[in-house]
Design a protein around this motif. Sequence first.
Motif, short mmCIF file in Angstrom:
data_model
loop_
_atom_site.label_atom_id
_atom_site.label_comp_id
_atom_site.label_asym_id
_atom_site.label_seq_id
_atom_site.Cartn_x
_atom_site.Cartn_y
_atom_site.Cartn_z
N CYS A 65 0.81 -1.22 0.00
CA CYS A 65 0.00 0.00 0.00
C CYS A 65 0.84 1.27 0.00
CB CYS A 65 -0.92 0.01 1.22
SG CYS A 65 -2.20 -1.25 1.20
N HIS A 66 1.91 1.29 0.79
CA HIS A 66 2.64 2.54 1.02
C HIS A 66 4.03 2.59 0.39
CE1 HIS A 66 -0.35 4.04 3.90
NE2 HIS A 66 -0.41 2.81 4.38
N TYR A 67 4.63 1.43 0.10
CA TYR A 67 5.97 1.43 -0.49
C TYR A 67 6.04 0.50 -1.71
CZ TYR A 67 7.45 3.61 3.91
OH TYR A 67 7.59 4.45 4.98
N PRO A 68 5.18 0.71 -2.70
CA PRO A 68 5.22 -0.17 -3.88
C PRO A 68 6.52 -0.08 -4.67
CG PRO A 68 3.81 1.74 -4.27
CD PRO A 68 4.16 1.77 -2.82
N GLU A 69 7.24 1.04 -4.52
CA GLU A 69 8.51 1.19 -5.25
C GLU A 69 9.71 0.77 -4.40
OE1 GLU A 69 8.74 5.19 -6.57
OE2 GLU A 69 7.05 5.01 -7.97
N ALA A 70 9.47 0.41 -3.16
CA ALA A 70 10.56 -0.05 -2.29
C ALA A 70 10.06 -1.21 -1.43
CB ALA A 70 11.06 1.10 -1.42
N PRO A 71 9.68 -2.31 -2.07
CA PRO A 71 9.09 -3.44 -1.33
C PRO A 71 10.16 -4.36 -0.73
CG PRO A 71 9.07 -3.94 -3.65
CD PRO A 71 9.69 -2.57 -3.52
N PHE A 72 10.94 -3.84 0.20
CA PHE A 72 12.09 -4.58 0.71
C PHE A 72 11.68 -5.84 1.47
CE2 PHE A 72 13.87 -0.08 0.81
CZ PHE A 72 14.47 -0.22 -0.44
N ILE A 73 10.64 -5.74 2.28
CA ILE A 73 10.17 -6.93 3.01
C ILE A 73 9.66 -7.97 2.02
CG2 ILE A 73 8.53 -7.81 4.70
CD1 ILE A 73 10.64 -6.11 5.99
N CYS A 74 8.93 -7.53 1.01
CA CYS A 74 8.44 -8.45 -0.02
C CYS A 74 9.61 -9.13 -0.73
CB CYS A 74 7.58 -7.70 -1.04
SG CYS A 74 6.04 -7.02 -0.38
N ASN A 75 10.64 -8.35 -1.04
CA ASN A 75 11.84 -8.91 -1.68
C ASN A 75 12.47 -9.99 -0.81
OD1 ASN A 75 12.94 -5.69 -3.02
ND2 ASN A 75 11.42 -7.13 -3.78
N TYR A 76 12.54 -9.71 0.49
CA TYR A 76 13.12 -10.68 1.42
C TYR A 76 12.31 -11.97 1.45
CZ TYR A 76 14.33 -12.86 5.88
OH TYR A 76 14.68 -13.77 6.85
N VAL A 77 11.00 -11.84 1.55
CA VAL A 77 10.14 -13.02 1.61
C VAL A 77 10.22 -13.81 0.31
CG1 VAL A 77 7.77 -13.83 1.85
CG2 VAL A 77 8.60 -11.99 3.31
N PHE A 78 10.26 -13.10 -0.83
CA PHE A 78 10.40 -13.77 -2.12
C PHE A 78 11.72 -14.54 -2.20
CE2 PHE A 78 7.01 -11.09 -4.03
CZ PHE A 78 6.33 -12.09 -4.71
N LEU A 79 12.79 -13.95 -1.65
CA LEU A 79 14.09 -14.62 -1.67
C LEU A 79 14.06 -15.91 -0.86
CD1 LEU A 79 17.11 -14.44 -2.52
CD2 LEU A 79 17.52 -13.31 -0.34
N ILE A 80 13.51 -15.84 0.35
CA ILE A 80 13.41 -17.03 1.19
C ILE A 80 12.50 -18.06 0.53
CG2 ILE A 80 12.71 -17.92 3.45
CD1 ILE A 80 15.23 -16.21 3.52
N ASP A 81 11.43 -17.59 -0.09
CA ASP A 81 10.51 -18.50 -0.78
C ASP A 81 11.20 -19.19 -1.96
OD1 ASP A 81 7.89 -19.64 -1.41
OD2 ASP A 81 7.90 -18.28 -3.12
N SER A 82 12.10 -18.47 -2.64
CA SER A 82 12.85 -19.07 -3.75
C SER A 82 13.77 -20.18 -3.26
CB SER A 82 13.67 -17.99 -4.47
OG SER A 82 12.84 -17.02 -5.05
N LEU A 83 14.31 -20.00 -2.07
CA LEU A 83 15.23 -21.00 -1.51
C LEU A 83 14.50 -22.25 -1.03
CD1 LEU A 83 17.62 -18.72 0.59
CD2 LEU A 83 18.14 -19.84 -1.59
N ILE A 84 13.26 -22.08 -0.60
CA ILE A 84 12.51 -23.20 0.00
C ILE A 84 11.35 -23.59 -0.90
CG2 ILE A 84 11.16 -23.96 1.98
CD1 ILE A 84 12.72 -22.04 3.71
N HIS A 85 11.49 -24.70 -1.59
CA HIS A 85 10.40 -25.25 -2.40
C HIS A 85 9.87 -26.55 -1.81
CE1 HIS A 85 11.15 -23.02 -6.47
NE2 HIS A 85 10.97 -22.20 -5.46
N THR A 86 10.75 -27.29 -1.16
CA THR A 86 10.37 -28.59 -0.62
C THR A 86 10.83 -28.71 0.83
OG1 THR A 86 12.45 -29.69 -1.26
CG2 THR A 86 10.68 -29.61 -2.91
N LYS A 87 10.43 -29.79 1.46
CA LYS A 87 10.83 -30.06 2.84
C LYS A 87 12.35 -30.19 2.95
CE LYS A 87 10.33 -33.58 6.45
NZ LYS A 87 9.75 -34.91 6.78
N ASP A 88 12.99 -30.75 1.92
CA ASP A 88 14.45 -30.91 1.94
C ASP A 88 15.16 -29.56 2.00
OD1 ASP A 88 14.19 -33.65 1.82
OD2 ASP A 88 14.37 -33.74 -0.36
N ASP A 89 14.62 -28.58 1.29
CA ASP A 89 15.21 -27.23 1.33
C ASP A 89 15.10 -26.65 2.74
OD1 ASP A 89 15.72 -27.22 -1.48
OD2 ASP A 89 13.61 -26.75 -1.82
#
Length: 236
Positions: free
Chosen positions: A116-140
């Motif tokens: 809502c307030h920082y669409p041009e600086a979504p740093f928390i979203c970037n962080y969550v996307f990065l962690i999500d990219s690393l974890i796809h399965t239980k093994d990850d």
Amino acid sequence: MFEPCKWENKNILHFTDLIRNSYLPKELRSQAKHSQEECLLRTATKLNEAGISFEKVHNRCLLDIKFEKKRFFSWFLCLGCLPRCKLFKARFQIPQLKVDHTTECVLRNLIAFEQCHYPEAPFICNYVFLIDSLIHTKDDAELLVEKEAIVHELGSDQELTNLVNGLCKHVVTDSTCYHEIIEDVNGHYNNKWKWAMGTLRWVYFRDPWRSSSTIVGVVVLVFTIFNFYRVSDMLF
């Protein structure tokens, strides 16, 4: 849940904004722009197979993720298993994330606030996307928990996987502050020599016992070849 960082005085929009600001490294808080390029990152297990080590770090802001390697020494990743040989490692450094039953609520609120307030600086979203990219399965998830990059109080690593994978649903961003890190990691992953060194380390130097067995095997092989040529010279 997280270790907050020192923050500078600025216009705080909301209590959620105060929390968000406390988790941003100084270089991110002062960063006006970040890459508009979309980058995809391999999973934790895939990166580990390519010789990338995951390390927890303390006394660093939650979003202060780094990828460190020495230009020359990283070509010999198989030596990274030796004690005090960090020079030979490609290290993915992640500030330890502590996950409990309140984590999902906090992160979802921070993500919604940024949308809502920082669409041009979504740093928390970037962080969550990065962690999500690393974890796809239980093994990850198991790998990151084993390395203590993530610690959790959930019932199982599968629950952690489900939680992380569910955070990014219906969230859209068109930029990332981790572009350089992702580019460096992908460059390492796509390098055939470094992949071979990583595979060699994973198969033959994964732990001290396997490393010692490999070294003994190589010594025996060299000794056998030497004796073979020695006997051949004596006979012929």
